[in-house]
Design an enzyme around this catalytic site. Structure first.
Site, PDB file in Angstrom:
ATOM      1  N   HIS A  56       0.847  -1.192   0.000  1.00  0.00           N
ATOM      2  CA  HIS A  56       0.000   0.000   0.000  1.00  0.00           C
ATOM      3  C   HIS A  56       0.882   1.241   0.000  1.00  0.00           C
ATOM      4  CE1 HIS A  56       0.814  -0.639   4.271  1.00  0.00           C
ATOM      5  NE2 HIS A  56       0.386   0.583   4.546  1.00  0.00           N
ATOM      6  N   HIS A  60      -7.544  -1.273   5.249  1.00  0.00           N
ATOM      7  CA  HIS A  60      -6.615  -0.408   5.970  1.00  0.00           C
ATOM      8  C   HIS A  60      -6.875   1.085   5.758  1.00  0.00           C
ATOM      9  CE1 HIS A  60      -3.031   0.656   8.112  1.00  0.00           C
ATOM     10  NE2 HIS A  60      -2.418   1.153   7.055  1.00  0.00           N
ATOM     11  N   HIS A  94       1.233   3.951   1.950  1.00  0.00           N
ATOM     12  CA  HIS A  94       1.690   4.717   3.108  1.00  0.00           C
ATOM     13  C   HIS A  94       3.210   4.843   3.091  1.00  0.00           C
ATOM     14  CE1 HIS A  94      -2.199   4.185   5.685  1.00  0.00           C
ATOM     15  NE2 HIS A  94      -2.238   5.266   4.925  1.00  0.00           N
ATOM     16  N   ASP A 154       5.657   4.658   5.188  1.00  0.00           N
ATOM     17  CA  ASP A 154       6.575   3.703   5.816  1.00  0.00           C
ATOM     18  C   ASP A 154       6.730   2.433   5.003  1.00  0.00           C
ATOM     19  OD1 ASP A 154       3.847   3.278   6.595  1.00  0.00           O
ATOM     20  OD2 ASP A 154       4.504   1.913   8.178  1.00  0.00           O
ATOM     21  N   HIS A 155       6.035   2.351   3.863  1.00  0.00           N
ATOM     22  CA  HIS A 155       6.156   1.193   2.979  1.00  0.00           C
ATOM     23  C   HIS A 155       6.736   1.560   1.610  1.00  0.00           C
ATOM     24  CE1 HIS A 155       3.739  -1.660   5.519  1.00  0.00           C
ATOM     25  NE2 HIS A 155       3.433  -0.491   6.063  1.00  0.00           N
ATOM     26  N   HIS A 198       5.781  -5.611  11.672  1.00  0.00           N
ATOM     27  CA  HIS A 198       5.107  -4.308  11.747  1.00  0.00           C
ATOM     28  C   HIS A 198       4.716  -4.027  13.204  1.00  0.00           C
ATOM     29  CE1 HIS A 198       2.287  -1.032  10.632  1.00  0.00           C
ATOM     30  NE2 HIS A 198       3.067  -0.927   9.558  1.00  0.00           N
ATOM     31  N   ASP A 209      -0.668  -3.834   5.728  1.00  0.00           N
ATOM     32  CA  ASP A 209      -1.363  -3.425   6.942  1.00  0.00           C
ATOM     33  C   ASP A 209      -2.854  -3.682   6.781  1.00  0.00           C
ATOM     34  OD1 ASP A 209       1.150  -2.560   7.473  1.00  0.00           O
ATOM     35  OD2 ASP A 209       0.633  -0.441   7.743  1.00  0.00           O
TER      36      ASP A 209
END
EC number: 3.1.26.11
Length: 306
Positions: free
Chosen positions: A63, A140, A65, A67-68, A269, A211
């Protein structure tokens, strides 16, 4: 095959955990590496591992976001400097191509290889003679995918010792026999390779989730997996908070692993609120429901199938 956890933290880096990235090393199977997510500083983590960027074949983004994905532009640039010249395919939600192309264009980055973008929908997203990959939606807030990697069954081993005992010398004929062919020996005997090849070796199944909160789609993605990699952002008694933030708890991940008949569960995570000692408590929680659970730490390596 082995999984190398390059980052195991949630949201932001901490002293003990970098943000999310997982490498699936398949050097013996196809001489390549697949990467799942690429949080900030993933390339720094790779420098501390045995992973070679020149071997990187595919990147799967769960996805969008930060942090990914925030580690992608730097990693793609470094791949050029480290001898990567083969095509690289990036799979992910809509927007991943725009993000990468804009980052590279505005930074004046020129690559020595071609990037192929595949902005995916649920279903089969890749298949060849060795592997297939399917994706499905998780839950998510933003679109988040889970990936199911299936290794196809491998040909059974050739019983070379039995062949030698039957007077068949090692040589080019062995390959034909291994392929199940019938061959005629110099002395006139006819040998059927099928009589000397063992049963097919069952391929492995690996499920790697982005997530997510609890959702029905998880079950089919995880069913009978040799390894399920699942987020565990919160401890078990934080189920309400996990749901509000669209994340999962240790107990939810372990319950899914048990219901889906998974062989091994790996938790990742992990929120920065849990230091190493607290992480051990998370593991104990999950094991109370599903015994064969591990919690990943940065640079941990897990063999697939053990």
């Amino acid at each position: 095959m082995e999984l190398v956890f390059l980052g195991t933290g949630a949201g932001v880096p901490s002293r003990g955990r970098n943000v999310t990235s997982i490498a699936l090393s398949m050097l013996n199977e196809r001489n390549t590496i697949w990467l799942f997510d690429c949080g900030e500083a993933t390339q720094h983590q790779i420098m501390r591992s045995q992973i070679k960027l020149s071997k990187l074949e595919k990147i799967f983004i769960t996805h969008m976001h930060g942090d990914h994905i925030f580690g992608l532009p730097g990693l793609l640039s470094s791949r050029s400097f480290q001898g990567g010249d083969s095509d690289l395919t990036i799979y992910g939600p809509a927007g991943i191509a725009e993000y990468v192309e804009t980052s590279l264009r505005l930074s004046g980055t020129r690559l020595t290889y071609k990037i192929i973008f595949n902005e995916i929908e649920p279903g089969l997203i890749f298949e060849d003679k060795m592997f297939s990959v399917t994706a499905d939606d998780l839950e998510h807030g933003v679109r988040s995918f889970g990936y199911r990697i299936i290794e196809k069954d491998k040909q059974g081993a050739l019983n070379a010792e039995q062949l030698k005992a039957d007077g068949v010398e090692a040589g080019p004929l062995f390959q034909k026999l291994k392929n199940g062919e019938t061959v005629t020996l110099a002395d006139g005997r006819v040998i059927d390779g099928k009589n000397y090849v063992g049963a097919p070796q069952k391929g492995k199944i690996i499920s790697i989730f982005g997530d997510t909160k609890e959702t029905a789609n998880e079950f089919e993605l995880a069913l009978n997996a040799d390894i399920l990699v699942h987020e565990a952002t919160f401890e078990g008694d934080k189920a309400k908070m996990a749901g509000e933030y669209m994340h999962s708890t240790t107990l939810q991940a372990a319950t899914l692993a048990k219901k889906a008949n998974v062989k091994k569960l790996i938790l990742t995570h992990i929120s920065s609120r849990y230091d190493r000692d607290a992480s051990k408590e998370l593991l104990i929680e999950a094991k109370s429901i599903f015994e064969n659970t591990e919690i990943a730490y940065d640079l941990a390596v897990f063999q697939v199938g053990e």
